[in-house]
Design a protein around this motif. Structure first.
Motif, PDB file in Angstrom:
ATOM      1  N   LYS A  21       7.192  10.584   7.360  1.00 29.43           N
ATOM      2  CA  LYS A  21       5.986  10.832   8.173  1.00 29.43           C
ATOM      3  C   LYS A  21       5.052  11.852   7.525  1.00 29.43           C
ATOM      4  O   LYS A  21       4.265  12.506   8.192  1.00 29.43           O
ATOM      5  CB  LYS A  21       6.337  11.246   9.589  1.00 29.43           C
ATOM      6  CG  LYS A  21       7.110  10.177  10.316  1.00 29.43           C
ATOM      7  CD  LYS A  21       6.695  10.052  11.727  1.00 29.43           C
ATOM      8  CE  LYS A  21       7.538   8.960  12.353  1.00 29.43           C
ATOM      9  NZ  LYS A  21       6.918   8.271  13.366  1.00 29.43           N
ATOM     10  N   LYS A  22       5.139  11.987   6.195  1.00 26.90           N
ATOM     11  CA  LYS A  22       4.207  12.836   5.454  1.00 26.90           C
ATOM     12  C   LYS A  22       3.305  11.988   4.583  1.00 26.90           C
ATOM     13  O   LYS A  22       2.122  12.280   4.443  1.00 26.90           O
ATOM     14  CB  LYS A  22       4.972  13.844   4.594  1.00 26.90           C
ATOM     15  CG  LYS A  22       5.730  14.864   5.420  1.00 26.90           C
ATOM     16  CD  LYS A  22       6.485  15.815   4.519  1.00 26.90           C
ATOM     17  CE  LYS A  22       7.285  16.770   5.406  1.00 26.90           C
ATOM     18  NZ  LYS A  22       8.152  17.634   4.634  1.00 26.90           N
ATOM     19  N   THR A  23       3.887  10.958   3.978  1.00 27.38           N
ATOM     20  CA  THR A  23       3.113  10.030   3.157  1.00 27.38           C
ATOM     21  C   THR A  23       3.509   8.604   3.499  1.00 27.38           C
ATOM     22  O   THR A  23       4.564   8.371   4.114  1.00 27.38           O
ATOM     23  CB  THR A  23       3.381  10.241   1.647  1.00 27.38           C
ATOM     24  OG1 THR A  23       4.758   9.995   1.380  1.00 27.38           O
ATOM     25  CG2 THR A  23       2.989  11.642   1.199  1.00 27.38           C
ATOM     26  N   LEU A  24       2.682   7.656   3.119  1.00 36.59           N
ATOM     27  CA  LEU A  24       3.023   6.241   3.188  1.00 36.59           C
ATOM     28  C   LEU A  24       2.923   5.680   1.791  1.00 36.59           C
ATOM     29  O   LEU A  24       1.978   5.978   1.050  1.00 36.59           O
ATOM     30  CB  LEU A  24       2.044   5.469   4.082  1.00 36.59           C
ATOM     31  CG  LEU A  24       2.131   5.660   5.591  1.00 36.59           C
ATOM     32  CD1 LEU A  24       1.114   4.780   6.282  1.00 36.59           C
ATOM     33  CD2 LEU A  24       3.529   5.347   6.099  1.00 36.59           C
ATOM     34  N   THR A  25       3.894   4.863   1.425  1.00 34.94           N
ATOM     35  CA  THR A  25       3.834   4.115   0.183  1.00 34.94           C
ATOM     36  C   THR A  25       3.617   2.658   0.556  1.00 34.94           C
ATOM     37  O   THR A  25       4.422   2.084   1.288  1.00 34.94           O
ATOM     38  CB  THR A  25       5.130   4.281  -0.631  1.00 34.94           C
ATOM     39  OG1 THR A  25       5.311   5.672  -0.928  1.00 34.94           O
ATOM     40  CG2 THR A  25       5.079   3.482  -1.910  1.00 34.94           C
ATOM     41  N   LEU A  26       2.519   2.104   0.070  1.00 34.73           N
ATOM     42  CA  LEU A  26       2.183   0.714   0.344  1.00 34.73           C
ATOM     43  C   LEU A  26       2.537  -0.092  -0.892  1.00 34.73           C
ATOM     44  O   LEU A  26       1.957   0.105  -1.961  1.00 34.73           O
ATOM     45  CB  LEU A  26       0.688   0.571   0.659  1.00 34.73           C
ATOM     46  CG  LEU A  26       0.117   1.526   1.709  1.00 34.73           C
ATOM     47  CD1 LEU A  26      -1.371   1.309   1.874  1.00 34.73           C
ATOM     48  CD2 LEU A  26       0.845   1.366   3.029  1.00 34.73           C
ATOM     49  N   MET A  27       3.501  -0.977  -0.765  1.00 40.80           N
ATOM     50  CA  MET A  27       3.862  -1.868  -1.859  1.00 40.80           C
ATOM     51  C   MET A  27       2.988  -3.109  -1.712  1.00 40.80           C
ATOM     52  O   MET A  27       3.026  -3.781  -0.687  1.00 40.80           O
ATOM     53  CB  MET A  27       5.347  -2.233  -1.793  1.00 40.80           C
ATOM     54  CG  MET A  27       6.265  -1.013  -1.820  1.00 40.80           C
ATOM     55  SD  MET A  27       5.988   0.104  -3.212  1.00 40.80           S
ATOM     56  CE  MET A  27       6.500  -0.932  -4.569  1.00 40.80           C
TER      57      MET A  27
END
Length: 103
Positions: free
Chosen positions: A92-98
């Motif tokens: 809930k600090k960053t999102l990684t979008l693949m």
């Protein structure tokens, strides 16, 4: 994450439907959010399919945590469009979008 690494401006879009001039519902894309991101191409390959050369590129896009981002969405960065295939962000600090870059 170092905030200085988020140096690319992207637009995340969600698919919706709108009525065209004939009264039919047609798919459209609406802006969900415009955010800063880091973009990394992580793999690419070339193959022949349907008598045409295909060049899929897998890309990892990192953004600050943003609730509501779904794999059904897409990302626009300059002239490139990316289909979101997975959203990772348990911290809930960053999102990684693949993503897969579309031609």
């Amino acid at each position: 994450m170092n905030p200085g690494e988020l140096s690319q401006r992207i637009t995340i879009q969600s698919e919706s439907a709108a009525q065209d001039g004939n009264g039919e519902m047609v798919p459209t894309w609406a802006v969900f959010a415009t955010v800063w991101a880091s973009i990394y191409d992580i793999s690419g390959k070339e193959y022949l399919a349907g008598a045409a050369v295909q060049n899929p590129v897998q890309t990892k896009i990192i953004i600050r945590y943003l609730a509501g981002v779904l794999p059904a969405m897409r990302v626009i960065h300059g002239a490139n469009t990316y289909r979101i295939e997975a959203v990772l962000g348990q911290d809930k600090k960053t999102l990684t979008l693949m993503c897969a870059r579309l031609a």
